[in-house]
Write a protein that holds these residues in place. Structure first.
Motif, PDB file in Angstrom:
ATOM      1  N   LYS A 131       0.817  -1.217   0.000  1.00  0.00           N
ATOM      2  CA  LYS A 131       0.000   0.000   0.000  1.00  0.00           C
ATOM      3  C   LYS A 131       0.852   1.270   0.000  1.00  0.00           C
ATOM      4  O   LYS A 131       0.404   2.319  -0.425  1.00  0.00           O
ATOM      5  N   SER A 132       2.102   1.177   0.485  1.00  0.00           N
ATOM      6  CA  SER A 132       2.954   2.366   0.531  1.00  0.00           C
ATOM      7  C   SER A 132       3.633   2.652  -0.813  1.00  0.00           C
ATOM      8  O   SER A 132       4.271   3.692  -0.977  1.00  0.00           O
ATOM      9  N   ALA A 133       3.491   1.760  -1.786  1.00  0.00           N
ATOM     10  CA  ALA A 133       4.095   1.976  -3.106  1.00  0.00           C
ATOM     11  C   ALA A 133       3.404   3.136  -3.810  1.00  0.00           C
ATOM     12  O   ALA A 133       2.233   3.428  -3.561  1.00  0.00           O
ATOM     13  N   LEU A 134       4.150   3.788  -4.677  1.00  0.00           N
ATOM     14  CA  LEU A 134       3.551   4.868  -5.459  1.00  0.00           C
ATOM     15  C   LEU A 134       2.444   4.302  -6.335  1.00  0.00           C
ATOM     16  O   LEU A 134       2.605   3.258  -6.969  1.00  0.00           O
ATOM     17  N   GLY A 135       1.318   4.998  -6.381  1.00  0.00           N
ATOM     18  CA  GLY A 135       0.192   4.561  -7.196  1.00  0.00           C
ATOM     19  C   GLY A 135       0.211   5.216  -8.568  1.00  0.00           C
ATOM     20  O   GLY A 135       1.079   6.042  -8.878  1.00  0.00           O
ATOM     21  N   PHE A 136      -0.758   4.879  -9.365  1.00  0.00           N
ATOM     22  CA  PHE A 136      -0.861   5.409 -10.722  1.00  0.00           C
ATOM     23  C   PHE A 136      -0.907   6.937 -10.715  1.00  0.00           C
ATOM     24  O   PHE A 136      -0.206   7.592 -11.469  1.00  0.00           O
ATOM     25  N   HIS A 145      -7.848   9.809 -16.580  1.00  0.00           N
ATOM     26  CA  HIS A 145      -8.542   8.558 -16.897  1.00  0.00           C
ATOM     27  C   HIS A 145      -7.685   7.746 -17.867  1.00  0.00           C
ATOM     28  O   HIS A 145      -6.704   8.252 -18.408  1.00  0.00           O
ATOM     29  N   VAL A 146      -8.064   6.484 -18.055  1.00  0.00           N
ATOM     30  CA  VAL A 146      -7.295   5.580 -18.904  1.00  0.00           C
ATOM     31  C   VAL A 146      -8.239   4.863 -19.850  1.00  0.00           C
ATOM     32  O   VAL A 146      -9.343   4.467 -19.461  1.00  0.00           O
ATOM     33  N   ILE A 147      -7.814   4.702 -21.088  1.00  0.00           N
ATOM     34  CA  ILE A 147      -8.535   3.897 -22.068  1.00  0.00           C
ATOM     35  C   ILE A 147      -7.649   2.700 -22.399  1.00  0.00           C
ATOM     36  O   ILE A 147      -6.475   2.868 -22.735  1.00  0.00           O
ATOM     37  N   ILE A 148      -8.209   1.503 -22.284  1.00  0.00           N
ATOM     38  CA  ILE A 148      -7.463   0.288 -22.601  1.00  0.00           C
ATOM     39  C   ILE A 148      -8.059  -0.299 -23.873  1.00  0.00           C
ATOM     40  O   ILE A 148      -9.247  -0.610 -23.924  1.00  0.00           O
ATOM     41  N   HIS A 149      -7.225  -0.425 -24.896  1.00  0.00           N
ATOM     42  CA  HIS A 149      -7.640  -0.993 -26.166  1.00  0.00           C
ATOM     43  C   HIS A 149      -7.288  -2.479 -26.183  1.00  0.00           C
ATOM     44  O   HIS A 149      -6.175  -2.859 -25.838  1.00  0.00           O
ATOM     45  N   GLU A 150      -8.216  -3.270 -26.597  1.00  0.00           N
ATOM     46  CA  GLU A 150      -8.055  -4.726 -26.723  1.00  0.00           C
ATOM     47  C   GLU A 150      -7.757  -5.386 -25.383  1.00  0.00           C
ATOM     48  O   GLU A 150      -7.412  -4.737 -24.416  1.00  0.00           O
ATOM     49  N   CYS A 151      -7.923  -6.676 -25.370  1.00  0.00           N
ATOM     50  CA  CYS A 151      -7.927  -7.415 -24.116  1.00  0.00           C
ATOM     51  C   CYS A 151      -6.896  -8.540 -24.125  1.00  0.00           C
ATOM     52  O   CYS A 151      -6.733  -9.230 -25.125  1.00  0.00           O
ATOM     53  N   ASN A 152      -6.213  -8.682 -23.023  1.00  0.00           N
ATOM     54  CA  ASN A 152      -5.410  -9.861 -22.700  1.00  0.00           C
ATOM     55  C   ASN A 152      -5.361  -9.916 -21.178  1.00  0.00           C
ATOM     56  O   ASN A 152      -5.976  -9.094 -20.495  1.00  0.00           O
ATOM     57  N   PHE A 158      -4.741  -4.976 -15.203  1.00  0.00           N
ATOM     58  CA  PHE A 158      -4.425  -3.548 -15.120  1.00  0.00           C
ATOM     59  C   PHE A 158      -5.708  -2.754 -14.942  1.00  0.00           C
ATOM     60  O   PHE A 158      -5.766  -1.820 -14.140  1.00  0.00           O
ATOM     61  N   MET A 159      -6.755  -3.151 -15.664  1.00  0.00           N
ATOM     62  CA  MET A 159      -8.055  -2.494 -15.507  1.00  0.00           C
ATOM     63  C   MET A 159      -8.552  -2.624 -14.072  1.00  0.00           C
ATOM     64  O   MET A 159      -8.998  -1.656 -13.472  1.00  0.00           O
ATOM     65  N   LEU A 160      -8.429  -3.810 -13.477  1.00  0.00           N
ATOM     66  CA  LEU A 160      -8.855  -4.013 -12.090  1.00  0.00           C
ATOM     67  C   LEU A 160      -8.013  -3.178 -11.127  1.00  0.00           C
ATOM     68  O   LEU A 160      -8.540  -2.584 -10.172  1.00  0.00           O
ATOM     69  N   TYR A 161      -6.713  -3.101 -11.392  1.00  0.00           N
ATOM     70  CA  TYR A 161      -5.829  -2.285 -10.557  1.00  0.00           C
ATOM     71  C   TYR A 161      -6.259  -0.820 -10.602  1.00  0.00           C
ATOM     72  O   TYR A 161      -6.359  -0.154  -9.565  1.00  0.00           O
ATOM     73  N   LEU A 162      -6.510  -0.310 -11.793  1.00  0.00           N
ATOM     74  CA  LEU A 162      -6.927   1.089 -11.932  1.00  0.00           C
ATOM     75  C   LEU A 162      -8.264   1.334 -11.236  1.00  0.00           C
ATOM     76  O   LEU A 162      -8.453   2.371 -10.595  1.00  0.00           O
ATOM     77  N   LYS A 163      -9.190   0.395 -11.346  1.00  0.00           N
ATOM     78  CA  LYS A 163     -10.478   0.526 -10.658  1.00  0.00           C
ATOM     79  C   LYS A 163     -10.267   0.620  -9.148  1.00  0.00           C
ATOM     80  O   LYS A 163     -10.921   1.417  -8.478  1.00  0.00           O
ATOM     81  N   CYS A 164      -9.361  -0.209  -8.617  1.00  0.00           N
ATOM     82  CA  CYS A 164      -9.057  -0.162  -7.176  1.00  0.00           C
ATOM     83  C   CYS A 164      -8.432   1.173  -6.786  1.00  0.00           C
ATOM     84  O   CYS A 164      -8.616   1.642  -5.666  1.00  0.00           O
ATOM     85  N   GLN A 165      -7.705   1.780  -7.694  1.00  0.00           N
ATOM     86  CA  GLN A 165      -7.092   3.086  -7.461  1.00  0.00           C
ATOM     87  C   GLN A 165      -8.080   4.227  -7.726  1.00  0.00           C
ATOM     88  O   GLN A 165      -7.722   5.385  -7.648  1.00  0.00           O
ATOM     89  N   GLN A 166      -9.305   3.864  -8.062  1.00  0.00           N
ATOM     90  CA  GLN A 166     -10.384   4.813  -8.385  1.00  0.00           C
ATOM     91  C   GLN A 166     -10.020   5.730  -9.553  1.00  0.00           C
ATOM     92  O   GLN A 166     -10.334   6.919  -9.572  1.00  0.00           O
TER      93      GLN A 166
END
Length: 184
Positions: A131-136, A145-152, A158-166
């Protein structure tokens, strides 16, 4: 990391396959290509590859060499996919592409495992754990905001991580829509 790709494959229906016909196809320059078996409605039924068919005993059934492994396209697919690759690797010949099917059993694309890219997923896990690491937002202060093109697999986590970072995230691409994940 699990990645996706489109792959052109020879397809036959369950009623059409026989050993002679398949061997002729494989020996006509297609030894490394899988043959996809579909049921009468066009849904995935299995994959046949050259070497298992080659070593099939004369009294054996083609059903004995069909790999019926596939990956269901859903949010829980990543762990299931890794287990699938562990089971399939080397068992049914040289094919390393596993079909990805939708909830109705139709092939959407193929998946393959990219072990070289797993470190990025581990780094995301570490960012979530510490939790003490630098966030996005700490690192990319200009971006709102972030746009993610295509899925893997990496894009999904990464999408879940960004959601957790609000961080507002939008995803685009056919697979995101089929996966039914937060917009598309």
């Amino acid at each position: 990391m699990i990645r996706f790709c489109d792959k052109e494959v020879c397809c036959i229906t369950e009623k059409e396959y026989d050993r002679q016909r398949l061997m002729k196809y494989f020996l006509n320059g297609h030894r490394m290509e899988p043959v996809c078996v579909l049921d009468e409605q066009g849904r995935f039924s299995g994959i046949i590859t050259y070497y298992p068919l080659l070593y099939l005993h004369a009294d054996g059934s083609i059903d004995d060499v069909i790999c019926r492994e596939c990956i269901m396209l859903d949010p829980a697919m990543w762990q299931k996919a890794r287990k699938c690759f562990d089971r399939v690797h080397g068992k049914y010949g040289s094919h390393c592409f596993v079909p990805v099917v939708d909830k109705n059993g139709y092939i959407v694309c193929f998946a393959y495992q990219d072990d070289e890219a797993d470190r990025e997923i581990r780094m995301l896990d570490e960012l979530k754990e510490y939790k003490s690491a630098l966030g996005f937002r700490d690192v990319y202060t200009k971006y709102t905001h972030v746009i993610i093109h295509e899925c893997n697999e990496l894009a999904y986590f990464f999408m879940l991580y960004l959601k957790c970072q609000q961080i507002p995230v939008r995803v685009t691409g056919t697979l995101w829509k089929k996966l039914c994940v937060w917009g598309g």
